[in-house]
Design an enzyme around this catalytic site. Structure first.
Site, PDB file in Angstrom:
ATOM      1  N   GLU A  34       0.853  -1.691   0.133  1.00 50.92           N
ATOM      2  CA  GLU A  34      -0.108   0.088   0.081  1.00 50.92           C
ATOM      3  C   GLU A  34       1.019   1.518   0.280  1.00 50.92           C
ATOM      4  O   GLU A  34       1.689   1.686   1.148  1.00 50.92           O
ATOM      5  CB  GLU A  34      -1.187   0.034   1.613  1.00 50.92           C
ATOM      6  N   ALA A  35       0.956   2.215  -0.935  1.00 50.08           N
ATOM      7  CA  ALA A  35       1.290   3.463  -0.851  1.00 50.08           C
ATOM      8  C   ALA A  35       1.743   4.147   0.207  1.00 50.08           C
ATOM      9  O   ALA A  35       2.294   4.889   0.348  1.00 50.08           O
ATOM     10  CB  ALA A  35       1.443   4.578  -1.793  1.00 50.08           C
ATOM     11  N   HIS A 471     -17.230   8.060  -8.366  1.00 52.01           N
ATOM     12  CA  HIS A 471     -17.073   6.529  -9.221  1.00 52.01           C
ATOM     13  C   HIS A 471     -16.003   6.299 -10.077  1.00 52.01           C
ATOM     14  O   HIS A 471     -16.876   5.378 -10.964  1.00 52.01           O
ATOM     15  CB  HIS A 471     -18.356   6.488  -9.188  1.00 52.01           C
TER      16      HIS A 471
HETATM   17  C1  LIG Z   1     -14.664  11.143  -2.078  1.00 53.84           C
HETATM   18  C2  LIG Z   1     -15.669   9.679  -2.090  1.00 53.84           C
HETATM   19  C3  LIG Z   1     -16.939   9.575  -2.249  1.00 53.84           C
HETATM   20  C4  LIG Z   1     -17.392   8.119  -2.403  1.00 53.84           C
HETATM   21  N1  LIG Z   1     -18.688   7.752  -1.804  1.00 53.84           N
HETATM   22  C5  LIG Z   1     -18.381   6.831  -1.834  1.00 53.84           C
HETATM   23  C6  LIG Z   1     -19.858   6.161  -1.276  1.00 53.84           C
HETATM   24  O1  LIG Z   1     -20.989   6.645  -0.283  1.00 53.84           O
HETATM   25  N2  LIG Z   1     -20.443   4.625  -1.642  1.00 53.84           N
HETATM   26  C7  LIG Z   1     -19.807   4.131  -2.458  1.00 53.84           C
HETATM   27  O2  LIG Z   1     -20.133   3.096  -2.328  1.00 53.84           O
HETATM   28  N3  LIG Z   1     -18.831   4.601  -3.101  1.00 53.84           N
HETATM   29  C8  LIG Z   1     -17.995   5.827  -2.780  1.00 53.84           C
HETATM   30  N4  LIG Z   1     -16.792   5.970  -3.502  1.00 53.84           N
HETATM   31  C9  LIG Z   1     -16.341   5.096  -4.270  1.00 53.84           C
HETATM   32  C10 LIG Z   1     -16.098   4.042  -4.254  1.00 53.84           C
HETATM   33  O3  LIG Z   1     -15.064   4.163  -2.714  1.00 53.84           O
HETATM   34  C11 LIG Z   1     -14.413   3.374  -4.816  1.00 53.84           C
HETATM   35  O4  LIG Z   1     -15.116   3.316  -6.085  1.00 53.84           O
HETATM   36  C12 LIG Z   1     -14.518   2.356  -3.851  1.00 53.84           C
HETATM   37  O5  LIG Z   1     -13.684   2.595  -3.289  1.00 53.84           O
HETATM   38  C13 LIG Z   1     -12.863   1.677  -4.713  1.00 53.84           C
HETATM   39  O6  LIG Z   1     -11.886   0.709  -4.825  1.00 53.84           O
HETATM   40  P1  LIG Z   1     -10.480   0.145  -5.583  1.00 53.84           P
HETATM   41  O7  LIG Z   1     -10.377  -1.352  -4.978  1.00 53.84           O
HETATM   42  O8  LIG Z   1     -10.877   0.155  -6.664  1.00 53.84           O
HETATM   43  O9  LIG Z   1      -9.990   1.782  -5.468  1.00 53.84           O
HETATM   44  P2  LIG Z   1      -8.990   2.367  -4.192  1.00 53.84           P
HETATM   45  O10 LIG Z   1     -10.221   2.143  -2.469  1.00 53.84           O
HETATM   46  O11 LIG Z   1      -9.262   3.558  -4.085  1.00 53.84           O
HETATM   47  O12 LIG Z   1      -8.165   1.480  -3.593  1.00 53.84           O
HETATM   48  C14 LIG Z   1      -6.769   2.043  -4.430  1.00 53.84           C
HETATM   49  C15 LIG Z   1      -5.638   1.623  -3.496  1.00 53.84           C
HETATM   50  O13 LIG Z   1      -4.351   0.875  -4.429  1.00 53.84           O
HETATM   51  C16 LIG Z   1      -3.125   1.742  -3.333  1.00 53.84           C
HETATM   52  N5  LIG Z   1      -2.130   2.403  -4.694  1.00 53.84           N
HETATM   53  C17 LIG Z   1      -2.312   3.473  -5.658  1.00 53.84           C
HETATM   54  N6  LIG Z   1      -1.421   3.066  -6.373  1.00 53.84           N
HETATM   55  C18 LIG Z   1      -0.008   2.517  -5.759  1.00 53.84           C
HETATM   56  C19 LIG Z   1       0.982   2.165  -6.206  1.00 53.84           C
HETATM   57  N7  LIG Z   1       1.043   2.072  -7.554  1.00 53.84           N
HETATM   58  N8  LIG Z   1       1.370   0.848  -5.593  1.00 53.84           N
HETATM   59  C20 LIG Z   1       0.669   0.766  -4.391  1.00 53.84           C
HETATM   60  N9  LIG Z   1      -0.749   1.306  -3.947  1.00 53.84           N
HETATM   61  C21 LIG Z   1      -0.767   1.854  -4.449  1.00 53.84           C
HETATM   62  C22 LIG Z   1      -3.870   3.150  -2.624  1.00 53.84           C
HETATM   63  O14 LIG Z   1      -3.457   4.641  -2.146  1.00 53.84           O
HETATM   64  C23 LIG Z   1      -5.325   2.500  -2.696  1.00 53.84           C
HETATM   65  O15 LIG Z   1      -5.155   2.773  -0.704  1.00 53.84           O
HETATM   66  C24 LIG Z   1     -16.404   7.480  -2.852  1.00 53.84           C
HETATM   67  C25 LIG Z   1     -14.965   7.925  -3.518  1.00 53.84           C
HETATM   68  C26 LIG Z   1     -14.918   8.965  -2.880  1.00 53.84           C
HETATM   69  C27 LIG Z   1     -13.042   9.358  -3.238  1.00 53.84           C
END
Ligand SMILES: Cc1cc2nc3c(=O)[nH]c(=O)nc-3n(C[C@H](O)[C@H](O)[C@H](O)COP(=O)(O)OP(=O)(O)OC[C@H]3O[C@@H](n4cnc5c(N)ncnc54)[C@H](O)[C@@H]3O)c2cc1C
Length: 545
Positions: A34-35, A471
């Protein structure tokens, strides 16, 4: 070089889920990179109302934004992403929505074989611990606690009555048989605290000796032997390190950063990578197909003072935050928005095309105290949101330096029907807002300016004020055609032992906020990884160098 079976890059919604599921097998050695840091226990992350401060101070955020958008008068769109354990699930608004049956059946029809509604329903059920208990659609006992919203405001009753007048029924469970109608919110909140992916999945698994979690570890590229992924390179504490994966490498860095890591590894559009001096391993449309929900907000002043404003008095809020932190109770454990609606603004479409998010507070509330700082004029709003945009954007490399931020182009309103459909949503929301049940609350309209009474004027206002709902999805879409980056088993085409598991594999937007969708994808992916299907690449139009 340390050796593991599985290496997962990114500890967000998907990465935490996968790490926990894959490490259930004590023989499987799992490394999660995790970054960001282990900040998921910060009080402002844990306390639901802390989101206001998280956003105000851009805490635990990657600080991304789009390039100037040509159809938004050159405005850039802010594109927050969580940078900490739990990823965006640790900073999001905690709304739990699954979408419509038709969304997943459309995915399956368009090439995401095995992802129809009946295919994904068991995973939506497996992930959740719903306070309403077990049914055909819902389940108790899973790792992610889902609770009904607790915020009460007479405004909600007004909205529901107004919706009914316009033919929109009340839905008592929008994650049940259908998501259509006006329904009270369901949240990733339990015992008054945020339920992030870190809290639900990762923290309970972290004691396992076979799971290693490395924070402040920034993945830079996948290591290959020929076309087989064998490990990962990452930056940590100023050093460049490598780890070896004997089974698989899985990228879960999210819709913006997974494409970056892929392209830095030679997987992406050949011309783009060539321009940055990166040798092509597989020529795939990585970073294309970016989609997000677009939203505007109609706002009014409020005739009465709502319950949220009362709690913004500084002495009350101090007590509320302490109470939420120490006991997980009180007004700071809820958000001032407890109603959502998924609606079809016209006949002939099979899933809702517009969502309304309701807000029982002004956009910029502040702490007040009699005689020191006067309270603000209260207000409320309704946010019509375009659920199925047709425009497609992109994520591209800014440079070959992994520490550089990617270039994001949403291309909002590139497709003319998107603006027309959001306008339809605006009209519909406005009609509901001006109906009789809202009259007792309704003060002066603040936005858009009531003087803007032509369609052209409103469309210009939409372009000036539209935001994304945070999203982003679709930049490594799954499917069977040449536009797919991963196959329906989430394996990156043209190489071996590399998968993508996060929001980037979503082929097109569901009628939902997508956190629950990403949990579901990761739950299903865990089964795909544990019981691999035979390798089969039916895609055409791909070059493997
Ligand atoms: C402000 C906000 C409000 C939202 N509200 C809602 C809501 O109310 N309900 C809902 O359903 N969804 C909501 N969402 C959307 C939802 O949270 C995301 O779509 C979901 O968490 C995405 O999951 P993911 O695993 O694809 O990415 P993420 O959860 O973003 O995870 C990616 C992870 O990878 C890490 N990372 C990135 N690059 C690297 C790298 N090179 N090396 C190591 N680690 C890295 C990041 O730090 C992060 O921890 C919201 C999002 C935001 C930002």
């Amino acid at each position: 070089m340390n050796t593991y079976d599985y290496i997962i890059a990114g500890a967000g919604t998907a990465g935490c889920t996968l790490a926990a599921r894959l490490s259930e097998d004590p023989a499987a050695r799992v490394l999660l990179l995790e970054a960001g840091g282990p900040d998921d226990r910060h009080p402002l992350v844990r306390i639901p109302l802390g989101v206001g401060k998280l956003y105000e101070h851009e805490m635990f955020d990657w600080g991304l934004s789009s390039e100037p958008e040509p159809n938004l008068d050159g405005r850039t769109l802010e594109a927050m992403r969580g940078k900490l354990l739990g990823g965006s699930s640790s900073i999001n608004m905690m709304t739990h929505t699954r979408g419509a049956r038709g969304d997943y059946d459309r995915w399956a029809r368009n090439g995401a074989t095995g992802w129809s509604y009946e295919d994904v329903l068991p995973y939506f059920r497996r992930l959740e611990d719903w306070e309403g208990g077990d049914s055909r659609y819902r389940a108790a006992g899973g790792p992610v606690q889902v609770r009904r919203g607790r915020f009460r405001d007479p405004l909600n009753e007004g909205w529901k009555a107004a919706g009914k007048l316009h033919g929109f029924e009340t839905n008592t469970d929008y994650n049940g048989e259908t998501n259509e109608g006006f329904g009270l919110g369901q949240y990733f909140i339990h015992e008054g605290q945020r339920v992030s992916a870190a809290r639900a999945y990762l923290r309970p698994a972290m004691q396992r000796p076979n799971l290693t979690v490395a924070t402040h570890a920034h993945a830079t590229r996948v290591l290959f032997e020929g076309t087989r992924a064998v490990g990962i390179e990452y930056l940590q504490g100023g050093a460049t390190l490598q780890a070896r994966a004997e089974a698989e490498v899985i990228l879960s860095a999210g819709s913006f950063n997974t494409p970056q890591v892929l392209m830095l590894s030679g997987i992406g559009p050949a011309a783009e990578m060539q321009a940055h001096g990166i040798r092509t391993l597989a020529d795939l449309p990585v970073g294309s197909n970016l989609q997000d929900h677009l939203a505007v907000m109609i706002r009014w002043e409020r005739n009465d003072h709502g319950p949220f404003r009362a709690q913004m008095r500084v002495d009350r809020m101090a007590v509320n935050m302490l109470r939420a932190w120490a006991f997980g109770s009180g007004p700071a454990t809820m958000l001032p928005s407890d109603l959502f609606a998924f609606v079809r603004t016209r006949p002939g479409i099979d899933v809702p095309n517009i969502e309304f998010m309701f807000r029982c507070a002004v956009l910029d509330p502040y702490l007040w105290f009699p005689g020191v700082r006067p309270g603000y004029t209260d207000g409320y709003g309704i946010r019509p949101t375009l659920l199925h945009p047709r425009s497609r954007g992109s994520v591209r490399l800014r440079s070959a330096d992994p520490r550089d931020k990617v270039r994001i182009a949403f291309n909002a309103f590139d497709h003319p029907e998107d603006l027309a459909e959001l306008y339809e949503g605006y009209e519909c929301a406005r009609e509901v807002g001006y109906s009789a049940p809202m009259a007792p609350f309704r003060g002066r309209q603040i936005a858009p300016d009531p003087a803007l009474d032509t369609r052209a004027g409103i469309e210009a206002w939409i372009r000036r004020t539209v935001i994304t709902a945070h999203h982003p999805a679709g930049t490594c879409a799954m499917g069977n055609g040449p536009s797919a980056v991963v196959d329906p088993e989430l394996r990156v085409r043209g190489v071996e032992r590399l998968r993508v598991v996060d929001a980037s594999v979503i082929p097109d937007m569901p009628s939902a906020h997508i956190n629950a969708v990403v949990f579901m994808i990761a739950e299903k992916a865990a089964d795909l990884v544990r019981t691999p299907a035979p390798v089969r690449d039916t895609c055409e139009g791909m070059v493997v160098a």
